[in-house]
Design a protein around this motif. Structure first.
Motif, mmCIF file in Angstrom:
data_model
loop_
_atom_site.group_PDB
_atom_site.id
_atom_site.type_symbol
_atom_site.label_atom_id
_atom_site.label_comp_id
_atom_site.label_asym_id
_atom_site.label_seq_id
_atom_site.Cartn_x
_atom_site.Cartn_y
_atom_site.Cartn_z
ATOM 1 N N LEU A 269 0.829 -1.197 0.000
ATOM 2 C CA LEU A 269 0.000 0.000 0.000
ATOM 3 C C LEU A 269 0.869 1.254 0.000
ATOM 4 N N GLN A 270 0.539 2.191 -0.904
ATOM 5 C CA GLN A 270 1.237 3.467 -0.995
ATOM 6 C C GLN A 270 0.326 4.567 -0.459
ATOM 7 N N HIS A 271 0.823 5.811 -0.524
ATOM 8 C CA HIS A 271 -0.008 6.938 -0.131
ATOM 9 C C HIS A 271 -1.223 7.006 -1.043
ATOM 10 N N ALA A 272 -2.376 7.335 -0.467
ATOM 11 C CA ALA A 272 -3.610 7.377 -1.247
ATOM 12 C C ALA A 272 -3.528 8.433 -2.332
ATOM 13 N N GLY A 276 -8.699 9.523 -3.353
ATOM 14 C CA GLY A 276 -8.967 8.687 -2.204
ATOM 15 C C GLY A 276 -8.816 7.207 -2.431
ATOM 16 N N SER A 277 -8.769 6.720 -3.662
ATOM 17 C CA SER A 277 -8.651 5.289 -3.894
ATOM 18 C C SER A 277 -7.233 4.833 -3.577
ATOM 19 N N PRO A 278 -7.075 3.667 -2.925
ATOM 20 C CA PRO A 278 -5.734 3.197 -2.556
ATOM 21 C C PRO A 278 -4.934 2.754 -3.770
ATOM 22 N N VAL A 279 -3.619 2.815 -3.646
ATOM 23 C CA VAL A 279 -2.696 2.406 -4.701
ATOM 24 C C VAL A 279 -1.669 1.461 -4.091
ATOM 25 N N PHE A 280 -1.361 0.380 -4.810
ATOM 26 C CA PHE A 280 -0.387 -0.600 -4.348
ATOM 27 C C PHE A 280 0.752 -0.671 -5.362
ATOM 28 N N LYS A 281 1.994 -0.726 -4.856
ATOM 29 C CA LYS A 281 3.171 -0.800 -5.723
ATOM 30 C C LYS A 281 3.891 -2.125 -5.518
ATOM 31 N N HIS A 282 4.331 -2.712 -6.638
ATOM 32 C CA HIS A 282 5.091 -3.964 -6.586
ATOM 33 C C HIS A 282 6.342 -3.773 -5.748
ATOM 34 N N ARG A 283 6.672 -4.804 -4.998
ATOM 35 C CA ARG A 283 7.779 -4.697 -4.051
ATOM 36 C C ARG A 283 9.106 -4.370 -4.734
ATOM 37 N N TRP A 288 2.208 -1.177 -10.796
ATOM 38 C CA TRP A 288 1.240 -0.584 -9.887
ATOM 39 C C TRP A 288 -0.082 -1.330 -9.977
ATOM 40 N N LEU A 289 -0.765 -1.388 -8.865
ATOM 41 C CA LEU A 289 -2.119 -1.935 -8.799
ATOM 42 C C LEU A 289 -3.024 -0.783 -8.383
ATOM 43 N N TYR A 290 -3.923 -0.365 -9.278
ATOM 44 C CA TYR A 290 -4.713 0.837 -9.028
ATOM 45 C C TYR A 290 -6.116 0.682 -9.603
ATOM 46 N N PHE A 291 -7.023 1.499 -9.105
ATOM 47 C CA PHE A 291 -8.414 1.484 -9.549
ATOM 48 C C PHE A 291 -8.565 2.490 -10.682
ATOM 49 N N ALA A 292 -8.997 2.024 -11.854
ATOM 50 C CA ALA A 292 -9.012 2.856 -13.054
ATOM 51 C C ALA A 292 -10.384 3.468 -13.296
ATOM 52 N N SER A 293 -10.457 4.235 -14.380
ATOM 53 C CA SER A 293 -11.652 5.028 -14.655
ATOM 54 C C SER A 293 -12.852 4.200 -15.086
ATOM 55 N N ASP A 294 -12.642 2.953 -15.527
ATOM 56 C CA ASP A 294 -13.769 2.128 -15.970
ATOM 57 C C ASP A 294 -14.292 1.210 -14.872
ATOM 58 N N ASP A 305 0.113 6.165 -16.208
ATOM 59 C CA ASP A 305 -1.178 5.507 -16.374
ATOM 60 C C ASP A 305 -1.977 5.575 -15.087
ATOM 61 N N MET A 306 -1.305 5.338 -13.961
ATOM 62 C CA MET A 306 -1.979 5.367 -12.675
ATOM 63 C C MET A 306 -2.530 6.756 -12.387
#
Length: 476
Positions: A269-272, A276-283, A288-294, A305-306
């Motif tokens: 988990l990274q800084h929001a 407000g949606s959380p973002v996760f970064k590969h170790r 990146w693992l993120y919530f997209a517009s669709d 992209d994120m």
């Protein structure tokens, strides 16, 4: 006016017969207590207080030299007072200066205290987490917009960003809501495509009824704004309110089983993000693992992209409601060049690691020995030396040990027991078909645990006590 000059946040001149004089200015305090107003659209235009006790409109050179025969000046006023609505314009005849005449120019001042109170009230009472623009004559403007809080300080107007683009809906210096792009939005400059009617600070765009769009005709029509059918709908539901304490539920996300090996691993988990949606970064990788517009979670390899909510990546989830964390998604899809799209990823498993467990896992990895010895098992395949295995991209996973000459692993399962089994059991975190220990604390090695050994009894899988089985730690 009963307010002082330092109370003014901005000033707008309008109504002058000379269009070039109708401009917006922001107040810049001076070192000696006085101040000037700087044109928001041009760094070389100013309103400054002259030696004759009047406010003057002029260039940077005019301000620095204190010229008084400027194109526009106010009536006599005190140096600590903002200008009023009595203005005079310069009269020129055949290029010669002939004095001043009354002007139709009007001044509108915005005061810091009033603006802060109005916008803070609007943010709290008129909740508008997202809005939708409909029926605009410019098709690309019709979209969903999300309120961005990170760049909006206390007392400032909120800004709304279009999903998937660097396009904004913002309150500009002319007292209108405008559609524009990054640079204009950052400086609160009026846009040239869509704008609202003039409104007071504290008015949200969904509360404005009349909108105007830039004309498409030839000649003067192209430079003017025409009435628009644009409608705005408010979305103030809790659907876009991501939980505040994501860390306690999902401090890290582990992905395994994806065909694209780069997508597998641990994402922390990274800084929001600003919305407000959380973002996760590969170790270890720039993934990146993120919530997209669709409305999907994506695994992507580009930070840009994120930031722009781009809907592309090597792995994506099915559509889900905002607020759904990756481990709660029902199905995942992988990018397939063969089908020119995405296909169902049946073997992909996504799990969350809660924050309290994450610290335990890390401590367990750091304290784990380089190898252990298993002895005393009836089946000789289980006996031998097991070396520590720490997945390079997932050091937050509990430590496991591998027997080099066989596909045999020693690992701890979710029930707290250690098992000796094959890789397929370890990957699924299910009981193996070898040995099992008594329940241990998470991350604690089973050196003092009692053991059971698996066997088949009339086609039934059972575990029986194995008194002789021991696990010995090898010193590094």
């Amino acid at each position: 006016m009963d307010k002082r000059l330092e109370d003014v946040s901005s000033l707008e001149i309008s109504g002058s017969r000379q269009a070039c004089l109708n401009r917006s200015f922001s107040f810049e305090p001076g070192d000696s207590g006085d101040g000037v107003f700087k044109d928001r659209a041009s760094a070389s235009r100013w309103l400054y207080y002259g030696s004759d006790g009047r406010w003057h409109f002029g260039s940077t050179i005019s301000k620095n030299t204190g010229q008084l025969a400027t194109v526009l000046r106010s009536s006599l006023c005190d140096t600590s007072s903002p200008p009023d609505n009595a203005w005079e314009e310069r009269v020129l005849l055949f290029g010669r200066f002939f004095g001043f005449q009354p002007s139709s120019a009007k001044v509108r001042c915005e005061f810091w205290e009033d603006c802060r109170a109005a916008w803070n009230t609007a943010k709290t009472s008129g909740a508008c987490n997202a809005l939708q623009i409909l029926d605009c004559e410019i098709a690309e403007i019709n979209a969903m917009y999300d309120q961005i809080m990170s760049g909006s300080e206390d007392g400032e107007a909120p800004k709304f960003r279009q999903r998937g683009r660097d396009a904004w809906l913002y309150y500009a210096s002319d007292g209108r809501w405008h559609f524009g792009f990054g640079r204009a939005a950052a400086r609160s400059l009026p846009g040239n495509r869509l704008r609202s009617q003039e409104c007071q600070p504290g008015t949200l765009p969904v509360d404005v009824r009349n909108w105007e769009v830039r004309g498409k005709g030839a000649g003067c029509e192209r430079c003017s704004f025409l009435p628009s059918r644009t409608r705005l709908l408010r979305d103030a539901s809790d659907a876009w309110s991501w939980r505040n304490d994501v860390w306690s539920v999902s401090a890290a996300v582990e992905i395994r089983g994806a065909r694209c090996s780069d997508s597998n691993g641990c994402y922390e988990l990274q800084h929001a993000r600003s919305e407000g949606s959380p973002v996760f970064k590969h170790r270890t990788l720039q993934h990146w693992l993120y919530f997209a517009s669709d409305g999907r979670w994506y695994v992507g390899g580009d930070a840009d992209d994120m930031c722009l909510w781009a809907s592309r990546g090597s792995l994506r989830s099915c559509e889900c409601a905002p607020g759904t964390l990756p481990a709660d998604v029902d199905a995942w899809e992988e990018e397939s060049p063969l089908y020119n799209g995405y296909v169902r990823a049946k073997a992909c498993i996504v799990t969350s690691i809660p924050g309290p467990d994450l610290k335990i896992f890390k401590d367990a990895v750091l304290s784990a020995p380089p190898a252990v010895q298993v002895t005393g098992a009836a089946a000789t395949d289980w006996n031998g030396r097991y070396t520590l295995q720490v997945h390079g991209s997932c050091p937050t996973r509990l430590p496991s040990f591998w027997k080099a000459d066989l596909d045999v692993w020693l690992y701890q399962c979710d029930d707290g027991r250690w098992y000796v089994g094959h890789k397929k059991h370890k990957e699924k975190r299910c009981p193996g078909r070898g040995l099992r220990s008594s329940a241990c604390r998470t991350g604690e090695l089973p050196c003092l645990a009692s053991w059971d050994e698996h066997r088949w009894c009339y086609a039934r899988s059972i575990f029986e006590p194995a008194v002789c089985v021991k696990v010995l730690v090898e010193e590094g």
